[in-house]
Design a protein around this motif. Structure first.
Motif, mmCIF file in Angstrom:
data_model
loop_
_atom_site.group_PDB
_atom_site.id
_atom_site.type_symbol
_atom_site.label_atom_id
_atom_site.label_comp_id
_atom_site.label_asym_id
_atom_site.label_seq_id
_atom_site.Cartn_x
_atom_site.Cartn_y
_atom_site.Cartn_z
ATOM 1 N N HIS A 33 29.466 -28.116 -57.192
ATOM 2 C CA HIS A 33 30.279 -29.103 -56.472
ATOM 3 C C HIS A 33 29.554 -29.655 -55.251
ATOM 4 O O HIS A 33 29.799 -30.800 -54.845
ATOM 5 C CB HIS A 33 31.628 -28.482 -56.110
ATOM 6 C CG HIS A 33 32.369 -28.025 -57.330
ATOM 7 N ND1 HIS A 33 32.301 -26.719 -57.786
ATOM 8 C CD2 HIS A 33 33.117 -28.693 -58.232
ATOM 9 C CE1 HIS A 33 33.005 -26.614 -58.895
ATOM 10 N NE2 HIS A 33 33.507 -27.789 -59.187
ATOM 11 N N HIS A 34 28.661 -28.864 -54.686
ATOM 12 C CA HIS A 34 27.780 -29.397 -53.650
ATOM 13 C C HIS A 34 26.921 -30.517 -54.235
ATOM 14 O O HIS A 34 26.737 -31.576 -53.606
ATOM 15 C CB HIS A 34 26.904 -28.271 -53.092
ATOM 16 C CG HIS A 34 26.058 -28.681 -51.938
ATOM 17 N ND1 HIS A 34 24.933 -27.979 -51.551
ATOM 18 C CD2 HIS A 34 26.145 -29.731 -51.069
ATOM 19 C CE1 HIS A 34 24.381 -28.565 -50.510
ATOM 20 N NE2 HIS A 34 25.098 -29.633 -50.192
ATOM 21 N N ALA A 35 26.422 -30.312 -55.454
ATOM 22 C CA ALA A 35 25.620 -31.353 -56.107
ATOM 23 C C ALA A 35 26.446 -32.613 -56.341
ATOM 24 O O ALA A 35 25.952 -33.737 -56.168
ATOM 25 C CB ALA A 35 25.053 -30.827 -57.427
ATOM 26 N N HIS A 36 27.704 -32.447 -56.751
ATOM 27 C CA HIS A 36 28.579 -33.607 -56.939
ATOM 28 C C HIS A 36 28.645 -34.449 -55.661
ATOM 29 O O HIS A 36 28.471 -35.674 -55.693
ATOM 30 C CB HIS A 36 29.991 -33.140 -57.308
ATOM 31 C CG HIS A 36 30.256 -33.055 -58.778
ATOM 32 N ND1 HIS A 36 30.093 -34.126 -59.627
ATOM 33 C CD2 HIS A 36 30.698 -32.021 -59.554
ATOM 34 C CE1 HIS A 36 30.421 -33.772 -60.864
ATOM 35 N NE2 HIS A 36 30.779 -32.482 -60.846
ATOM 36 N N ALA B 101 26.683 -34.353 -52.954
ATOM 37 C CA ALA B 101 25.367 -34.854 -52.545
ATOM 38 C C ALA B 101 24.965 -36.075 -53.351
ATOM 39 O O ALA B 101 24.263 -36.961 -52.844
ATOM 40 C CB ALA B 101 24.318 -33.747 -52.699
ATOM 41 N N ALA B 102 25.397 -36.146 -54.613
ATOM 42 C CA ALA B 102 25.093 -37.319 -55.429
ATOM 43 C C ALA B 102 25.749 -38.567 -54.854
ATOM 44 O O ALA B 102 25.130 -39.648 -54.810
ATOM 45 C CB ALA B 102 25.547 -37.097 -56.868
ATOM 46 N N VAL B 103 26.998 -38.458 -54.401
ATOM 47 C CA VAL B 103 27.662 -39.601 -53.762
ATOM 48 C C VAL B 103 26.905 -40.009 -52.502
ATOM 49 O O VAL B 103 26.652 -41.192 -52.253
ATOM 50 C CB VAL B 103 29.123 -39.260 -53.390
ATOM 51 C CG1 VAL B 103 29.828 -40.487 -52.837
ATOM 52 C CG2 VAL B 103 29.880 -38.725 -54.592
ATOM 53 N N MET B 104 26.532 -39.025 -51.706
ATOM 54 C CA MET B 104 25.806 -39.312 -50.473
ATOM 55 C C MET B 104 24.484 -40.018 -50.754
ATOM 56 O O MET B 104 24.134 -40.998 -50.078
ATOM 57 C CB MET B 104 25.551 -38.001 -49.717
ATOM 58 C CG MET B 104 26.802 -37.270 -49.264
ATOM 59 S SD MET B 104 26.446 -35.624 -48.570
ATOM 60 C CE MET B 104 25.540 -36.082 -47.085
ATOM 61 N N ASN C 264 31.510 -37.863 -63.129
ATOM 62 C CA ASN C 264 31.538 -36.609 -63.876
ATOM 63 C C ASN C 264 30.180 -35.919 -63.783
ATOM 64 O O ASN C 264 29.339 -36.282 -62.945
ATOM 65 C CB ASN C 264 31.959 -36.877 -65.330
ATOM 66 C CG ASN C 264 31.057 -37.895 -66.002
ATOM 67 O OD1 ASN C 264 29.836 -37.809 -65.925
ATOM 68 N ND2 ASN C 264 31.650 -38.870 -66.676
ATOM 69 N N ASP C 265 29.933 -34.962 -64.660
ATOM 70 C CA ASP C 265 28.689 -34.191 -64.555
ATOM 71 C C ASP C 265 27.440 -35.016 -64.839
ATOM 72 O O ASP C 265 26.323 -34.538 -64.604
ATOM 73 C CB ASP C 265 28.752 -32.990 -65.508
ATOM 74 C CG ASP C 265 29.607 -31.867 -64.962
ATOM 75 O OD1 ASP C 265 30.236 -32.062 -63.902
ATOM 76 O OD2 ASP C 265 29.662 -30.796 -65.592
ATOM 77 N N GLY C 266 27.592 -36.236 -65.340
ATOM 78 C CA GLY C 266 26.440 -37.096 -65.547
ATOM 79 C C GLY C 266 25.719 -37.492 -64.272
ATOM 80 O O GLY C 266 24.610 -38.028 -64.327
ATOM 81 N N GLY C 267 26.317 -37.232 -63.105
ATOM 82 C CA GLY C 267 25.665 -37.536 -61.835
ATOM 83 C C GLY C 267 25.143 -36.318 -61.098
ATOM 84 O O GLY C 267 24.512 -36.447 -60.036
ATOM 85 N N GLY D 140 22.446 -35.189 -57.456
ATOM 86 C CA GLY D 140 22.808 -34.331 -56.327
ATOM 87 C C GLY D 140 21.912 -33.123 -56.208
ATOM 88 O O GLY D 140 21.572 -32.695 -55.093
ATOM 89 N N GLN D 141 21.492 -32.576 -57.337
ATOM 90 C CA GLN D 141 20.596 -31.418 -57.302
ATOM 91 C C GLN D 141 19.279 -31.763 -56.609
ATOM 92 O O GLN D 141 18.798 -30.986 -55.761
ATOM 93 C CB GLN D 141 20.328 -30.927 -58.726
ATOM 94 C CG GLN D 141 21.508 -30.234 -59.382
ATOM 95 C CD GLN D 141 21.231 -29.868 -60.834
ATOM 96 O OE1 GLN D 141 20.266 -30.346 -61.430
ATOM 97 N NE2 GLN D 141 22.067 -29.021 -61.405
#
Length: 775
Positions: A499-502, A504-507, A756-759, A763-764
């Motif tokens: 969820h951190h990756a989720h 961070a992807a938006v950021m 969804n998980d495609g992003g 974030g990773q």
């Protein structure tokens, strides 16, 4: 007289220019040539593996106009990242020319995605006097295949799957003429020298060329299933208005309920079946040509089995000349096709002719083949419209491999991605190259596709990873790949919480700086938590390098583990027990469990039981949606991911403004127990499912707003990032986002990568890059 003043020799100056971005395969060199000719400049332009190089002589005014024109007048498909111009001595060029490409083993550049057919090519396709009339592979520098045919850079014909098709004299003349729109269009071809189509049935070729096309159309009109080789793989097609044909496709493909994609010939045809706003029309008509999820008209004649249990249809317009020819308007032929991926459920889409013959023979009645090889498998992209903007659900054809620009330049990092809806991500400089949709990494075939995709993009963009980022879940195939490779190549391995990756992807896609912080609301079905439980209803204060869990949905057991995902009645029973509601026999979830199921789940939830100790615990919002769908009597078993939530959203009564309220405690835990008790009371009172669905959605939205308000009081952070698969629910977004904005929050949503998980892979790499920068 042209009015242009004659320059004295001592006024002539020189410029060396390097242009980076998506500037190959988009008509950039002929554009540069024409611009130089117009300004009476001399010199040359050429492709390199690192972009486009230009040397030019002329007057200072003309040179300035040339540099300005490079960005202001660039071709529509070009995406210029930087124009670096350096003054030089005039070289005394006699004319302006286009030089041969210059390879470079170390340089790299972004690559254009595949592009839907342009209007010029479409006119030629329909013009009986044109030599490419009804030719299924017509293209030019403004359209056609790119990513799916390229094998290496620079983007020249020998580095594509078109290298085996020798140009005829007419095509060679166009290819070599800088004033022609097919100048160095690498896939350029015609009926004389290019790829061809044919029809196969029962292992025999029955028709070729136009006869094959018409035979395929007749088969579709008669209710047959036809496998069609497209741009990035095979599709399975049937007449979408033929209910029997759609049912037969479901049975053969082993796809019980999940919606099929549809292709219709034009916007007018789509509007006969869907309610379109201006945003949907724009998305459908863009050169990316994605599948756009639109509201279904109640009187649509599309077979109900195309999207069972849903009030939306995933529709797209033709994007290749072959598609236009297949679905052109003519009485007696289908005007709406199901066009779904050519594979058995959960396997990668077929790309090779022999592979398709082997894997699809039991699914298709006939094959419409062609002989242009597909180098890169690429599914159709899927988007929705929200707030008049694109809202990606699957990022693939038409978008990949366009990069996301990171707000800083990290080392080269591989983000291995998640287990479901996998994409991976590679960084080089400030570019984050997110792969096309790979799919769920649950079988060997998809894992092979995943590994081949990583190898191809590393070669294409000259990336040698200096670190690898992966999910914390130890059993994900992507995580195991990352672990094994990091050990083999002695690379740092950076585990990133899901969820951190989720967040961070938006950021990252919004370009937030390295030290930025946001309040993240990550809602989804499954993500491995730092405490060993399954997270999915998370409120976090997040930066790139780290996060703090400030709140979450109440944690309950998942009786039976993975079985609780497939059978929502299990989560309903767990939540009923948590809410103190007896398992009475009038409840559908109790009836679905049956006596053996009730006994088993009771044992799993009994704290004194041996079975209780091995049940995973979850704070997942996705699993709560499952439980609510079960309690509402809607869905006790699912056949695809998020089915219960999708069907629950589809039934929302828009006139209902009530809400089931969630409780909060001082530790930031959201407890849906009171909402569930109200829901059960409403179900017993015979309240319509649409009313209950609306009240639950509105209750979740109000809970998100309230918890964000409370957290802001502690953190003084007013920027909210929403991510996770639950936010694919546009109804929930519509209830949540305006309410947050009305309270002074800045709300960041996904616009470039899926929520969804495609992003997750993006974030990773963002998290890994921040941690490496801090170390």
């Amino acid at each position: 007289m042209s009015g242009r003043s004659v320059q004295a020799p001592d006024e002539v100056q020189g410029l060396r220019i390097h242009v980076t971005g998506v500037v190959q395969g988009v008509g950039f060199r002929p554009f540069v040539y024409a611009l130089a000719q117009r300004l009476a400049l001399t010199g040359w332009v050429r492709n390199t593996a690192g972009g486009v190089e230009i040397e030019v002589d002329g007057s200072p005014l003309a040179l300035q106009a040339f540099v300005d024109g490079l960005s202001r007048e660039a071709p529509p498909l070009a995406r210029i990242d930087q124009i670096a111009a350096e003054a030089s001595h005039a070289q005394g060029f006699g004319a302006f020319s286009i030089l041969a490409s210059q390879p470079d083993a170390e340089s790299f550049q972004p690559i254009a995605p595949d592009v839907g057919i342009c209007q010029d090519c479409l006119r030629e396709l329909r013009d009986p006097t044109d030599r490419r009339y009804r030719y299924p592979f017509i293209n030019c520098t403004n359209c056609g295949p790119r990513f799916t045919i390229i094998t290496d850079i620079p983007y020249d014909r020998p580095n594509t799957t078109m290298r085996t098709f020798d140009l005829c004299p007419a095509c060679a003349a166009e290819y070599g003429d800088p004033s022609d729109r097919r100048f160095h269009a690498q896939p350029v071809a015609c009926p004389t020298c290019g790829p061809r189509i044919w029809l196969e049935s029962r292992g025999e070729q029955t028709h070729a060329g136009e006869a094959a096309l018409q035979a395929a159309r007749r088969l579709l009109a008669g209710g047959s299933i036809v496998a069609i080789k497209g741009l990035g793989g095979f599709h399975l097609a049937v007449d979408a208005l033929n209910a029997d044909a759609v049912d037969r496709l479901r049975q053969r493909k082993l796809r019980v309920d999940k919606a099929f994609a549809l292709m219709l010939p034009d916007l007018q045809a789509i509007e006969r079946h869907c309610l379109l706003g201006e945003a949907e029309r724009k998305l459908l008509s863009g050169w990316e040509r994605p599948i756009v999820v639109c509201r279904r008209r109640p009187d649509s004649a599309i077979a109900a089995a195309a999207a069972p249990g849903q009030n939306t249809l995933g529709v797209m317009l033709p994007y290749t000349p072959l598609h236009h020819l297949l679905i052109e308007a003519e009485p007696g032929f289908p005007q709406a096709l199901v066009l779904t991926s050519g594979n058995l459920s959960e396997e990668p889409i077929a790309t090779d002719n022999d592979q398709a013959r082997q894997s699809l023979h039991a699914l298709a009645d006939a094959f419409l083949m062609h002989d242009r090889p597909i180098h890169v498998r690429c599914d159709d992209s899927v988007v929705r419209a929200f707030e008049n903007h694109e809202y990606p659900l699957r990022r693939s054809r038409g978008f990949a491999p366009y990069p996301v620009h990171l707000p800083w330049a990290p080392p080269s990092i591989l983000g291995a991605g998640p287990e479901l809806k996998n994409t991976f991500c590679l960084t080089r400089q400030a570019y984050a190259f997110l792969s096309q949709h790979i799919g769920d990494l649950e079988n060997f075939e998809t894992l092979e596709s995943y590994q081949a995709g990583i190898a191809h993009l590393e070669r294409l963009f000259r990336v040698r990873p200096e670190a690898i980022a992966c999910d914390l879940h130890p059993d994900y195939l992507a995580t195991r790949y990352a672990q094994e490779r990091a050990q083999r190549e002695d690379l740092p391995l950076i585990g990133v919480q899901h969820h951190h990756a989720h967040i961070a992807a938006v950021m990252a896609e919004h370009g937030l700086p390295l030290q930025a912080q946001v309040l993240g609301v990550a809602l989804d079905g499954t993500g491995y938590g730092e405490d060993g439980t399954i997270w999915g209803g998370e409120i976090v204060l997040a930066g790139y390098a780290g996060f703090e869990r400030l709140g979450h949905l109440r944690t309950v057991a998942m009786p039976g583990g993975e079985a609780a995902i497939r059978q929502p009645w299990r989560m309903a029973l767990a939540w009923l027990q948590a809410a103190g509601v007896p398992w009475d026999r009038d409840l559908e979830c109790v009836q679905a469990a049956g006596e053996p199921g009730l006994v088993a789940v009771a044992s799993m939830l009994d704290e004194g039981s041996r079975l209780a100790a091995i049940q995973p615990l979850t704070s997942s919002m996705g699993r709560l949606f499952d439980a609510v769908a079960s309690l509402a009597g809607l869905r006790q078993q699912v056949n695809y991911e998020a089915q219960a939530a999708i069907e629950l959203e589809a039934l929302i009564d828009p006139a209902e403004l009530g809400a089931y309220m969630l409780d909060f405690d001082d530790d930031g835990v959201l407890d849906p127990a009171p909402a569930l008790r109200e829901l059960v009371a409403d179900r017993r009172a015979g309240r319509p499912v649409g009313v209950m669905a609306a009240r639950f959605h509105r209750g979740v939205a109000e809970a998100v707003v309230e918890v964000c308000r409370r957290v802001r009081a502690q953190s003084a952070v007013s920027t909210i990032a929403l991510s996770g698969g639950v936010w694919q629910n546009v109804s929930l977004l519509q209830m949540t986002v305006p309410a947050l904005q009305a309270r002074g929050f800045e709300v960041l949503l996904h616009r470039k990568v899926p929520t969804n998980d495609g992003g997750v892979a993006l974030g990773q790499v963002a998290v890994a890059a921040a941690r490496l920068a801090a170390s």
